[in-house]
Design a protein around this motif. Structure first.
Motif, short mmCIF file in Angstrom:
data_model
loop_
_atom_site.label_atom_id
_atom_site.label_comp_id
_atom_site.label_asym_id
_atom_site.label_seq_id
_atom_site.Cartn_x
_atom_site.Cartn_y
_atom_site.Cartn_z
N LEU A 127 0.83 -1.21 0.00
CA LEU A 127 0.00 0.00 0.00
C LEU A 127 0.86 1.25 0.00
O LEU A 127 0.53 2.25 -0.65
N LEU A 128 1.98 1.21 0.72
CA LEU A 128 2.88 2.36 0.76
C LEU A 128 3.49 2.61 -0.62
O LEU A 128 3.55 3.75 -1.09
N VAL A 129 3.94 1.55 -1.27
CA VAL A 129 4.49 1.70 -2.62
C VAL A 129 3.42 2.19 -3.59
O VAL A 129 3.66 3.07 -4.42
N LEU A 130 2.21 1.64 -3.47
CA LEU A 130 1.12 2.07 -4.34
C LEU A 130 0.78 3.54 -4.11
O LEU A 130 0.53 4.28 -5.06
N ALA A 131 0.80 3.98 -2.85
CA ALA A 131 0.55 5.39 -2.56
C ALA A 131 1.59 6.27 -3.23
O ALA A 131 1.26 7.32 -3.81
N GLY A 132 2.86 5.85 -3.19
CA GLY A 132 3.90 6.62 -3.86
C GLY A 132 3.69 6.69 -5.36
O GLY A 132 3.86 7.75 -5.98
N LEU A 133 3.29 5.57 -5.96
CA LEU A 133 3.05 5.55 -7.41
C LEU A 133 1.87 6.45 -7.78
O LEU A 133 1.93 7.20 -8.76
N VAL A 134 0.80 6.36 -7.01
CA VAL A 134 -0.38 7.19 -7.30
C VAL A 134 -0.05 8.66 -7.15
O VAL A 134 -0.42 9.49 -8.00
N LEU A 135 0.67 9.02 -6.09
CA LEU A 135 1.04 10.42 -5.89
C LEU A 135 1.92 10.93 -7.02
O LEU A 135 1.73 12.05 -7.51
N ALA A 136 2.88 10.11 -7.45
CA ALA A 136 3.76 10.53 -8.54
C ALA A 136 2.98 10.72 -9.84
O ALA A 136 3.20 11.68 -10.58
N MET A 137 2.04 9.81 -10.11
CA MET A 137 1.25 9.91 -11.34
C MET A 137 0.37 11.16 -11.34
O MET A 137 0.32 11.90 -12.32
N VAL A 138 -0.32 11.41 -10.23
CA VAL A 138 -1.20 12.57 -10.15
C VAL A 138 -0.39 13.86 -10.17
O VAL A 138 -0.79 14.85 -10.80
N LEU A 139 0.77 13.86 -9.51
CA LEU A 139 1.63 15.05 -9.53
C LEU A 139 2.10 15.35 -10.95
O LEU A 139 2.09 16.51 -11.39
N LEU A 140 2.52 14.31 -11.68
CA LEU A 140 2.97 14.51 -13.05
C LEU A 140 1.84 15.07 -13.92
O LEU A 140 2.05 16.00 -14.71
N ARG A 141 0.64 14.52 -13.77
CA ARG A 141 -0.49 15.01 -14.55
C ARG A 141 -0.85 16.45 -14.19
O ARG A 141 -1.19 17.26 -15.05
N THR A 142 -0.75 16.79 -12.90
CA THR A 142 -1.08 18.14 -12.46
C THR A 142 -0.08 19.15 -13.00
O THR A 142 -0.45 20.25 -13.44
N ILE A 143 1.20 18.80 -12.99
CA ILE A 143 2.23 19.72 -13.48
C ILE A 143 2.12 19.91 -14.99
O ILE A 143 2.31 21.01 -15.51
#
Length: 710
Positions: free
Chosen positions: A7-23
């Motif tokens: 879950l921790l790794v998945l949270a990191g992946l989700v955060l990175a994906m959403v951050l990339l899309r937001t930027i």
């Protein structure tokens, strides 16, 4: 424990994906991007320093600020579709509260206007939006509010007011890049008989970005249909709608009948128009609340004389009709996409394999029964495991990541290369990765498996396929979007190679080998091969599938636990007691490893069991007490924390030893199996209490063969 780490790794992946899309989004909310970046740093810190508290905080924050808003947004859209805007506004307000810095205040203001429309009517909503105009200063915000005012007027069929407001605040071609607004203005201009202005707007739509975007073909067809219906091109409209009532164009039966009625009225056939328009209320869906009113409005003007069209406009109508007919024929003749047979099969096989593993309780050591691979088993002749290991998953998060990667990449790969090439690339690439890891891994008992190699094979092959030289007809914007997504997923699988003690291990060598073999197969088997190669490729793919099946049969006939018990070649002496251990055991000192249920003491730890989140450890106590368990000699403080109880009915494999259960707050958390050798006590610690279930014969053999060293 394994679930937490995933879950921790998945949270990191989700955060990175959403951050990339937001930027990447033009004018994206920088405040929300900063919030996501801080959470990503927190997640990475928790992973690096193995801080469970920070990790739990990171998982919860990700769920609150990313996952929950996405669910709320979908719920709000669904409520709007069901005609419940007030509930949609509440859901959107909660979403805005959970996304600090996202700049959703303007959106909330717009949504309140729609709630007023539902509760108090159009006039109340218009008054609200006009009040927002008086208070707004930002030009972009003003444009959005004026769009909503035009939308309210169009909704109420106040065509003249809507067009007047639109033309007084926007450039005539502004709607050409606003799909919903464009359709509304086209209809309003048609209702007012301003066909020249409607033709100019349609020309702007066709010449603009929507006209060249493949995904906007349906919208462009609806725009042409709206224009043609209002100029009375009945023949063209009837050819397009009569057969399937507009399904090819994404229209409902009620909307298609409305356009037919309008076209008949403008073509000078009032009787047929009246008959068609009378059918509209009965065909309208529950969500099409304004369709009946639109039909009544059209019937009220059914006898109005049609506007005369200039020669130039008639030529334009004829040209639009020809383009519209061609587009409808293209949509009708488009070949139905074939089902993704191999992509679906790979995902289904992985999911079923995981379900069987979960139902059988094959965690940790038990993953070997499910078909996982070790270098030791490979060298012993268990060749089938290189084909079964890619389908073995230790946790749900890893399964979901692999299946999503295969599903996303498979849509491209299988559409272009076909199911046979896709199957060969996936099966042979992943098997090669498993083989390389088994041959080169210095730890003979390292459990190797997981669908990472399977997913990486499909991802890499798809990336090769998306090169401009191999798919020249693909739009650059679509190519860029898909490639970036696939590269991000590829990075996620590489990120999963970070060494850890939980779950199945995917080594960089296994992923690299899988990527190399997938690349070679993609280049050697291009989609431009002659047609006669299809059957040989299909035969090769089916042969590869058969080999996977044979490998699975071989795995079911093997007993990896009995193999480990028979190959206990590691002879060690621990505190004066000789132990015969398999290669999966590792010497640890106090706190070398952490487990949430029990401390780790100096002794010998089963690393394969730890892969499933289980603590299985042999500890030797030199001066054991005569009565009671020797566990509290190792950690006297545990006597105040845990309650130890003799086990009434131990498993048959441990019936000859002393068995205890450990309880914390009334819950059984661990088992202790003891064997006395003079003043020494050999302890088998297992947490949770079910940790010994996958391999009781192995652990009882180790305990039974323990002897005092000479």
């Amino acid at each position: 424990m394994a679930l937490y780490h995933n879950l921790l790794v998945l949270a990191g992946l989700v955060l990175a994906m959403v951050l990339l899309r937001t930027i990447r989004r033009p004018g994206g909310p920088r405040g929300y991007a900063a919030v996501l970046a801080l959470q990503l740093v927190l997640t990475f810190t928790a992973i690096v320093y193995e801080d469970r508290y920070l990790g739990t905080v990171a998982i919860c924050l990700c769920a609150l600020t990313v996952i929950a808003p996405a669910v709320l947004e979908r719920g709000a859209r669904q409520m709007f579709a069901l005609g419940r805007p007030r509930l949609a506004v509440r859901l959107s307000g909660l979403r805005a509260m959970l996304m600090p810095g996202a700049g959703l205040g303007r959106q909330q203001q717009i949504l309140r206007g729609f709630a007023l429309l539902d509760r108090d009517g159009v006039d109340a909503a218009l008054a609200y939006f006009r009040g927002l105009v008086a208070a707004a200063e930002d030009p972009a915000e003003l444009a959005v509010i004026h769009e909503q005012i035009v939308a309210m007027l169009l909704f109420d069929h106040r065509w003249s007011e809507a067009v007047t407001h639109y033309e007084s605040h926007f450039h005539p071609s502004y709607a050409a890049v606003r799909p919903t607004l464009a359709l509304g203005i086209l209809r309003a201009l048609g209702e007012l008989g301003r066909h020249d202005a409607a033709a100019a707007l349609l020309r702007s739509i066709e010449d603009g970005p929507l006209g060249s975007e493949a995904g906007a073909a349906e919208l462009l067809a609806q725009a042409r249909l709206t224009f043609l219906a209002h100029v009375g091109a009945l023949g063209v409209v009837e050819d397009a709608l009569a057969r399937d009532r507009g399904r090819r164009l994404g229209l409902s039966p009620g909307t298609a009948t409305l356009f037919l009625g309008i076209a008949a009225a403008r073509a000078g056939d009032p009787l047929r128009a009246d008959a068609l328009l009378q059918q509209v209320p009965g065909l309208a869906r529950r969500s099409e609340t304004r369709l009946a009113a639109a039909a009544r409005t059209a019937r009220a003007h059914i006898d109005d004389p049609a506007s005369a069209l200039s020669d130039e406009l008639q030529d334009f109508v004829q040209a639009v009709g020809e383009r519209f007919r061609a587009a409808v024929r293209e949509r009708s003749g488009a070949r139905r996409l074939q089902p993704l047979f191999m992509t679906t099969a790979l995902i289904a096989a992985s999911a079923v394999w995981y379900a069987v593993t979960l139902a059988a309780g094959w965690a940790g050591v038990g993953l070997l029964r499910a078909g996982a691979l070790t270098g030791e088993l490979w060298r012993a002749g268990s060749w089938g495991r290189v084909f079964t290991a890619p389908f073995v998953h230790a946790d749900l998060v890893g399964l979901l990541l692999d299946c999503y990667s295969i599903w996303l990449a498979g849509h491209v790969l299988e559409r272009i290369h076909g199911w046979a090439r896709t199957g060969l690339i996936a099966i042979l690439g992943s098997a090669a990765g498993m083989w390389a890891a088994a041959v080169a891994d210095p730890d003979p008992a390292q459990v190797i498996g997981g669908g990472n190699a399977l997913a990486v094979s499909v991802l890499v092959a798809t990336l090769w396929t998306l090169l401009p030289a191999r798919t020249p007809g693909l739009l650059s914007t679509v190519r860029r979007s898909v490639v970036l997504t696939l590269l991000f997923l590829l990075g996620a699988h590489v990120f999963a190679c970070i060494p850890g003690v939980y779950g199945l291990r995917s080594t960089p060598l296994s992923l690299g080998t899988a990527a190399f073999v997938a690349s070679a197969l993609t280049l050697l088997l291009p989609p431009t091969l002659p047609g006669w190669t299809r059957r040989p490729l299909a035969a090769l793919c089916l042969a590869a599938v058969a080999v996977v099946g044979l490998g699975a049969v071989q795995v079911t006939r093997e007993d990896p636990i009995a193999f480990a018990a028979a190959h206990r070649d590691r002879r060690v002496v621990e505190n004066g007691v000789a132990l015969a251990l398999p290669a999966s055991f590792e010497r640890v000192d106090a706190d070398d490893r952490r487990h949430p249920l029990l401390p780790v003491f100096p002794g010998w730890l089963d690393t394969q069991a730890l892969r499933g989140g289980h603590l299985v450890e042999f500890v030797v106590v030199a001066d054991a007490p005569i009565e009671g368990s020797a566990l509290f000699v190792l950690a006297p403080a545990l006597a105040h924390e845990l309650v130890i109880r003799p086990e009434d009915a131990p498993a048959p494999a441990f019936a000859g030893f002393v068995n205890y259960t450990l309880q914390r707050n009334g819950e059984t958390i661990a088992r202790v199996v003891e064997r006395r050798l003079g003043s020494h006590a050999v302890l088998l610690l297992a947490a949770p209490a079910t940790a010994l279930d996958p391999a009781p014969a192995l652990y009882s053999a180790i305990l039974g063969d323990a002897a005092l060293a000479d």
